[in-house]
Enzyme design. Structure first.
Site, PDB file in Angstrom:
ATOM      1  N   LYS A   1       0.931  -1.171  -0.080  1.00 48.15           N
ATOM      2  CA  LYS A   1      -0.032  -0.040   0.011  1.00 48.15           C
ATOM      3  C   LYS A   1       0.905   1.385   0.054  1.00 48.15           C
ATOM      4  CE  LYS A   1      -4.128   1.745   2.389  1.00 48.15           C
ATOM      5  NZ  LYS A   1      -5.037   1.646   3.530  1.00 48.15           N
TER       6      LYS A   1
ATOM      7  N   ARG B   1     -24.710  -1.148   9.233  1.00 40.28           N
ATOM      8  CA  ARG B   1     -24.430  -2.581   9.384  1.00 40.28           C
ATOM      9  C   ARG B   1     -24.754  -3.185  10.402  1.00 40.28           C
ATOM     10  NH1 ARG B   1     -19.271  -2.413   5.167  1.00 40.28           N
ATOM     11  NH2 ARG B   1     -19.848  -4.665   5.343  1.00 40.28           N
TER      12      ARG B   1
ATOM     13  N   GLU C   1     -18.269  -4.552  12.110  1.00 44.66           N
ATOM     14  CA  GLU C   1     -19.144  -3.739  12.917  1.00 44.66           C
ATOM     15  C   GLU C   1     -19.970  -4.590  13.636  1.00 44.66           C
ATOM     16  OE1 GLU C   1     -17.661  -1.271   9.552  1.00 44.66           O
ATOM     17  OE2 GLU C   1     -18.584  -3.254   9.688  1.00 44.66           O
TER      18      GLU C   1
END
Length: 618
Positions: free
Chosen positions: A245, A359, A331
């Protein structure tokens, strides 16, 4: 002419040799740094997938072959390759290029896939549809990061893909060892073993999936070879790709916190922001206040779902590292785990983006609220966030969560109120609490002129004509509305209930004394705070007419917060004019010159604002 200038679609890549693709990759990296440093956006994720994207589009035939990105943070290179490089001059600006895949932009974008862990389910459905239609000559490809694999829905998808019928489906696992922050947990450990080629069982093969890799995600030729092999299998296969990344840009490579996951406009040479933040943010005020609370309350712990620094929990983690739990992009688990922690004697503070709490609705409702557990939810990025587009505006929290019995919700208007309300939330022991605030700077504090039973009075002038109930940061707009009304001889009272659910009973008496009432919120008008206040006033027999101002029931295009609010009619100009016409009638307002007075007053206020800002306009 550069190689990049010759790329007008995926077909442009298929005649290029690997060394040409390598050169193109470097041009794309330079392009990304230049454009994203100017606009802000998700830089690090895209710098990491340049070669992978080129390999995918040179091997697969999009849109005939279907590519789904999880998450859409990593789709900038895909946009460039599919002919949208010119749009990066207006990246994430109103009317410009979206920061995520967008089906309205291109046939190569299947879904606006900006919430994690969904791609495997989309891909399973697409592959099943191909089988149902008898289409065996095309592939479905899901590109999913190892961070997104920490989400439960990804495992539901993987389980069904492994147990379903044989069909062409390629899962490209982009393993950069991060979501926003480093990926943790048992699955991350297993990927580490696969990267090290340690002996032992392979999880994917044990599930019945084919497995290829690990392969260097920055070697285009190697990627092409393994992707062609995967396509030729004609069955579900995992291609394990190892990437870095933020690759190729020093400021992102050296940022161990997030590798440039989401950057603000900055100098591409130094990595320094181009402008100051304009004061403390709501996020930073929350983070500092939570540490102060935790120093007094040993039972307070913090929970995050892969968003430690963005939700303000980094100071807490630095001060009390054993009292912060990062569950990854999970979550649902975070909320039910918090319920369990509460049952065990702690007070969890669950810090999450507003748009992500959707969610975990079932867990908040059935696992926390049903059992009256004292868990505090802190929703960052509530209201209009703007740049990230329709899926990231936190415009549903006050509507969706109104139905949860026993949940108390607060909306602070400034930094001082955020600190106060967070303290009150953590002290409440009879059930769950929630504090929501927007992205951005707090601005100057807005002191109360008086307080009645918890409701702050922010402004009072003239006769009792209009009661304006402001929700959270909309207090500044509400005060501007009152100023315009008073300039025309219309009295106004502006109040902030602070705790917006349940409705403060003092609002009934206040509304009863006024000719007209208005609510202003940066939440959906549908089932929002205004709707709840209206229902409460009817139940109390209050006949004062009420007008609710909020976000319309539609998904909002990306753009600045100011642009989006203006498009929704949530400006002082629009609200004040509507109020004048409501209490006077449009014809009477024109006959009495109120509309002309209104326009003159707004012009005066805008002139003053331009003067204060050195001639700049919004």
């Amino acid at each position: 002419m550069t190689l990049l200038e010759t790329v007008h679609g995926p077909e442009s890549l298929r005649g290029l040799e690997p060394d040409q693709l390598d050169a193109l990759a470097e041009e794309i990296r330079a392009f990304l740094v230049d454009r994203v440093c100017a606009s802000g956006g998700h830089l690090g994720p895209n710098l990491g997938v340049v070669e992978l994207t080129l390999a995918l589009h040179s091997v697969f035939d999009s849109p005939r072959d279907r590519l789904v990105w999880d998450t859409g943070h990593q789709a900038y290179v895909h946009k460039i390759v599919t002919g949208r490089a010119a749009g990066f001059d207006r990246l994430r600006k109103r009317g410009g290029l979206s920061g995520y895949p967008n089906p309205a932009e291109s046939e190569h974008d299947l879904v606006e896939n900006s919430h994690a862990s969904t791609a495997l389910s989309y891909a399973d459905g697409l592959a099943r549809a191909n089988t149902h239609q008898g289409r065996t000559d095309r592939a479905v490809v899901a590109v999913i990061g190892d961070g997104a694999m920490t989400g439960g829905m990804a495992w539901e998808g993987l389980n069904n893909i492994a147990g379903g019928p044989e069909r062409p489906l390629v899962i490209v696992l982009n393993d950069n060892q991060r979501s926003y922050a480093p990926t943790r947990g048992g699955f991350a450990d297993h990927l580490g073993e696969l990267r090290a080629e340690a002996p032992g069982p392979n999880l994917f093969e044990q599930l019945g999936l084919a497995y290829l890799g690990p392969v260097d995600g920055h070697d285009v030729a190697a990627l092409q070879r393994v992707l062609r092999e995967a396509r030729g299998l004609g069955r579900p296969v995992v291609v394990h790709v190892v990437t870095e990344k933020g690759r190729g840009f020093a400021p992102t490579e050296q940022n161990e916190l997030d590798r440039g996951h989401a950057v603000k406009p900055m100098d591409p040479e130094t990595g320094e922001p181009l402008a100051s933040s304009g004061g403390p943010s709501f996020t930073s005020v929350f983070g500092q206040e939570l540490v102060r609370i935790a120093e007094r309350r040993p039972d307070v712990v913090a929970v995050t779902a892969a968003m430690l620094e963005p939700t303000g929990l980094l100071p807490m983690q630095q001060r009390f590292p054993d009292r912060v739990v990062d569950v990854g992009i999970a979550e649902q688990h975070a909320v039910t785990m918090a319920a369990g922690m509460s049952l065990g004697g702690t007070h969890p503070v669950v810090a999450i983006y507003s748009t992500f709490v959707n969610r975990a609705f079932d867990q908040l409702l059935m696992d926390v609220a049903l059992h009256r557990r004292p868990v505090t939810f802190v929703l960052d990025r509530s209201g209009v966030t703007g740049d990230d587009g329709p899926s990231h505006n936190g415009m549903w929290d006050l509507s969706v969560l109104q139905v949860v019995p026993g949940l108390r919700m607060a909306a602070p208007r400034d930094g001082a109120r955020l600190a106060e309300l967070l303290q009150e939330a953590v002290e409440w022991r009879e059930g769950p609490t929630l504090v929501r605030f927007p992205k951005g700077a707090t601005g100057e504090d807005i002191p109360a002129k008086a307080t009645f039973a918890g409701t702050d009075v922010l402004h009072r002038a003239g006769p009792l004509d209009v009661l304006i109930v402001s929700v959270g940061v909309m207090a500044r707009v509400a005060l501007q509305v009152a100023e315009v009304l008073w300039a025309q001889g219309i009295g106004a009272t502006v109040v902030d209930p602070r705790w917006v659910t349940p409705v403060n009973t003092t609002l009934a008496d206040m509304a009863r004394r006024h000719r007209f009432a208005v609510t202003v919120e940066d939440n959906s008008r549908t089932s929002g705070v205004g709707s709840a206040i209206g229902q409460f006033l009817r139940d109390e027999g209050v006949r004062t007419p009420l007008r609710e101002f909020g976000i319309p029931r539609r998904f909002l295009d990306h753009g600045s917060r100011a642009d989006v609010l203006s498009a929704c009619g949530l400006t002082a100009q629009h609200i004040a004019r509507s109020v004048v016409e409501e209490i006077s009638g449009p014809e009477e307002a024109r006959m009495n010159g109120l509309v002309t007075d209104f326009e003159s007053e707004m012009a005066r206020l805008m002139d003053e604002e331009r003067g204060e800002r050195g001639g700049e306009t919004r």
